[in-house]
Structures are given as C-alpha cells and as structure tokens.
Scaffold this active site. Sequence first.
Site, PDB file in Angstrom:
ATOM      1  N   LYS A 103       0.806  -1.223   0.000  1.00 56.45           N
ATOM      2  CA  LYS A 103       0.000   0.000   0.000  1.00 56.45           C
ATOM      3  C   LYS A 103       0.839   1.273   0.000  1.00 56.45           C
ATOM      4  O   LYS A 103       0.441   2.282  -0.582  1.00 56.45           O
ATOM      5  CB  LYS A 103      -1.015   0.011   1.145  1.00 56.45           C
ATOM      6  CG  LYS A 103      -0.495  -0.185   2.537  1.00 56.45           C
ATOM      7  CD  LYS A 103      -1.653  -0.291   3.533  1.00 56.45           C
ATOM      8  CE  LYS A 103      -1.166  -0.494   4.960  1.00 56.45           C
ATOM      9  NZ  LYS A 103      -0.541  -1.825   5.154  1.00 56.45           N
ATOM     10  N   ASN A 131      -1.257   6.811   6.623  1.00 54.83           N
ATOM     11  CA  ASN A 131      -0.353   5.857   7.278  1.00 54.83           C
ATOM     12  C   ASN A 131       1.069   5.945   6.728  1.00 54.83           C
ATOM     13  O   ASN A 131       1.952   5.231   7.167  1.00 54.83           O
ATOM     14  CB  ASN A 131      -0.898   4.434   7.094  1.00 54.83           C
ATOM     15  CG  ASN A 131      -0.281   3.436   8.056  1.00 54.83           C
ATOM     16  OD1 ASN A 131      -0.192   3.689   9.243  1.00 54.83           O
ATOM     17  ND2 ASN A 131       0.150   2.296   7.532  1.00 54.83           N
ATOM     18  N   HIS A 186      -0.902  -8.539  12.306  1.00 59.14           N
ATOM     19  CA  HIS A 186      -1.595  -7.945  13.455  1.00 59.14           C
ATOM     20  C   HIS A 186      -2.486  -8.943  14.209  1.00 59.14           C
ATOM     21  O   HIS A 186      -3.529  -8.572  14.750  1.00 59.14           O
ATOM     22  CB  HIS A 186      -2.445  -6.744  13.020  1.00 59.14           C
ATOM     23  CG  HIS A 186      -1.654  -5.701  12.279  1.00 59.14           C
ATOM     24  ND1 HIS A 186      -0.575  -5.053  12.848  1.00 59.14           N
ATOM     25  CD2 HIS A 186      -1.771  -5.222  11.016  1.00 59.14           C
ATOM     26  CE1 HIS A 186      -0.080  -4.200  11.956  1.00 59.14           C
ATOM     27  NE2 HIS A 186      -0.775  -4.285  10.842  1.00 59.14           N
TER      28      HIS A 186
END
Length: 442
Positions: A119, A142, A187
Amino acid sequence: MDRWQGIQHVVVVGLGITGLSVVNYLRKFHPQIEVKVIDTRENPPSKEQLPANVALHSGGWNMDWLLAADLIVANPGIALATPQVQQAIAANIPVVGDIELFAWQVQKPVVAITGSNGKSTVTDLMGVLGNAGGIKTSIGGNIGVPALDLLSEDSDLYVLELSSFQLETTSSLKLKAAAFLNLSEDHMDRYDGMESYRQAKLRIFEHAETLVVNADDRQTYPDSNIANLVSFGLDNAADYYTKENQGQEWLMAVDEAVLPSEELSLVGRHNVANVLTVLALLKAAGIDYSDSLLSALKSYTGLTHRCQVVEDKNGVKWVNDSKATNVASTLAALSGLSLEGRLYLMVGGLGKGADFSSLKPVFATLPLKLCCFGADGDQFMPLHSSARRFETMEQVVKTIHSELKQGDMVLLSPACASMDQFKNFMDRGEQFAALANQFADK
C-alpha cells in the site's frame, strides 16, 4: 450537517505524530473547543510540541477526563477493545480517529489504499503520477504526513494510505476510488482472527465510488455484490492485467495497451501488480495516461526501505527492505530476487503473533545464510539449517561482513515489526543503511 454542534470537550488518546496533528487541527479549525490529551506512556513523543493551553495526562489513564468528553479521538495504535475505551463507548461517547476528522473537513477528491502489503508503494506512486499528470496531489495517512496536516496543502487530490487500525474508527470517508490490494496474516496480536482483520480493511469501501480489488485474492472483494467494482490481476482475468504481445508483456488498462512491463524501473512481480492498481486508480480519478505521466512511471524506482539497494560495492549488494514487517512482505521481496552468490537474509524483531512457517519452503530454494535477531529471532531458527542467532542487527553485520564474496547479497527483510529495538521501521532501515555504508568497503 454540523458534526461539531454541541462538542465542547475533546480528549485525544495517544500523542505522537498523529495525536499532535489532531491537536493542531482542532486548535486551527475549532479554537473554541477545549482539548486534552491522555497518553499512557510516561514521556510520550511530541510532548514538547504541544500548545501550552492543551493539558496532558501521561503515564496512565485519566478516566475523569475520558468520561467527561463529548468526543474522543483515538490514536490508531489504541485498540477499540481497550477496556477504558470500551467504558467510554458504553457511556455513549463517540470515539473516532484522525481519518474520520479528515473526512468531516475535506472538500476535494480523495483516493485511498489499504492491504497487508504494497500500500505504501501504491500510495506513493499514485502521488507521483497524479502530479506528473498535472493534478496537484498530496499523499499521507499511514505513510509520511498525517492526513489532517494535508489539509493545509490545498491540493486538488488527496491520496491516503490507510491501515486496518485507522479504518476501525472511520465511518464517513467519501472516496473517489478505494483499493484493497491483498490480505495476509498480520496484526494477529490485535485481532481475534483473519476475518476480523479483513472486515476492518473492507470498511474502506463503505462510501467509495469505485472499488478496486485483486482478482488474484478473493478476500479483497466486498461480501455483497457491488456494481462499481474494478479488478487488477496477474494470474486471473481482470480489468487491469498483463498481456503477451510479440514477445513482450504489456500492462493493459481494460483494452488499452499502456506500457511494456520491461520498461518499468520497479523490480518484482508484486510491483507489476502495484502498477496495475495505480492505473485503475488514475482512471477512476479522471487522470489521463499522458506522456509525462508514463515517463514518470517508467523512471519510478520505488520507496525508501522497500527493496532499496543502499550499497553495491565489491560485487556485494546491500538491500534495505525494512518495511517488510510481516511474512507476506518478506515473501514478496524474495520472489523478485536475482542472485549470483549467497543471500544473507536478516530476519527478526517483534513477530506480532505471526506464523512464520510459510517461509520455510521458500528458504529451501535459496542459497541462504539466515541471520536471526531481535525479540522474536528464535522463531526463525528452525526454518533453515544455516540459521544463526544474534542479539542485534549491528552484531549480524559485524559478524558476516568478513564472509561476503562477490555476487552475494545482504538483505534486511525482517518479516517483523521494529519496536523491540528501533523507533520504527524507518529508523531500522536507516541504521541498516549506515551499517552497510560502514562495512561495504571492508
């Protein structure tokens, strides 16, 4: 609708770069609102930059402040499942993130990208090509600049990289186009399983005009059929794809041949997929593939800390892939390698509860010397017979540099987060580059 009506007291949870951007935004656009900050760290980063009239409670929670708030703005690193945040939600106090505040304020078109890997490259390349195409484009979220700080740049197009953490607290972001690149395990220390992680990512599509999905990864598709779906893919039929023509592979945008793949400066098949995604986003944003845009695409070499050659001396390449903070990202880096000698692969850090076993069969195909370091370095030791254990990255480099021969490559692609020994992945990459610079000549 005035979303700020009745809001007099805002509590920002978590300082750092993002928290400070929230405070500065509120001071600028809503100076009448009282702002307080809670950070459980004793000495939170950006503390010195807080305005004098903003109170800070550090070293723990202040539930009196939290439960007296009209609105809570939580840092992405603070999980909604945190008991103190849950207590506030139970008291009907709205909890949002900085991206939601950005959504309330922004007036220009926005494009956003999420996914487990790639990304940052897609976001950065979209910004480069948007500007090359004559559209004043700013990137953030981000990656790099916090979203709220972008508002002062007065751009014609905003491009945001969004993590699952940011999307958890975002509910009204209207997007010209949204891309979900891929999904792989990451995560797992935050989510109760892959489906929870996926659902957080899918929130990016809630108010998007064009939905860009990966034809080679069905997990990126929304659960209900959406008419305005556009796909990219290397291995499956897609709207943006690759096609052989007279011995050359071409990048295709629907039926338009855009560019031969070999003219890209970017390396690796994963980057071909990234470029196809950007072509889809450009079209959705109404940006033509002009000569100047295609020239910028051909010359684009990628992001710092992502498969970045930092030294190439005495026939030895030193490659900084510090941004590889999960298994899939390291696998992508390994798939694009061209090796003449041995690969000294440096792995380790904070594993975030990940399963590293999928690396083992790939390691078996490589002329590998595996160097394991950091908090979870032990988890990599059973994955290859050459594995050696070190405490730090510096210790690795000091040990291996005398073994290096022409044709070898030293690759930092840790498959782990960095916060056990570094400020962030950028700090880890910069320290690796410094070590490479110091030892490449020796």
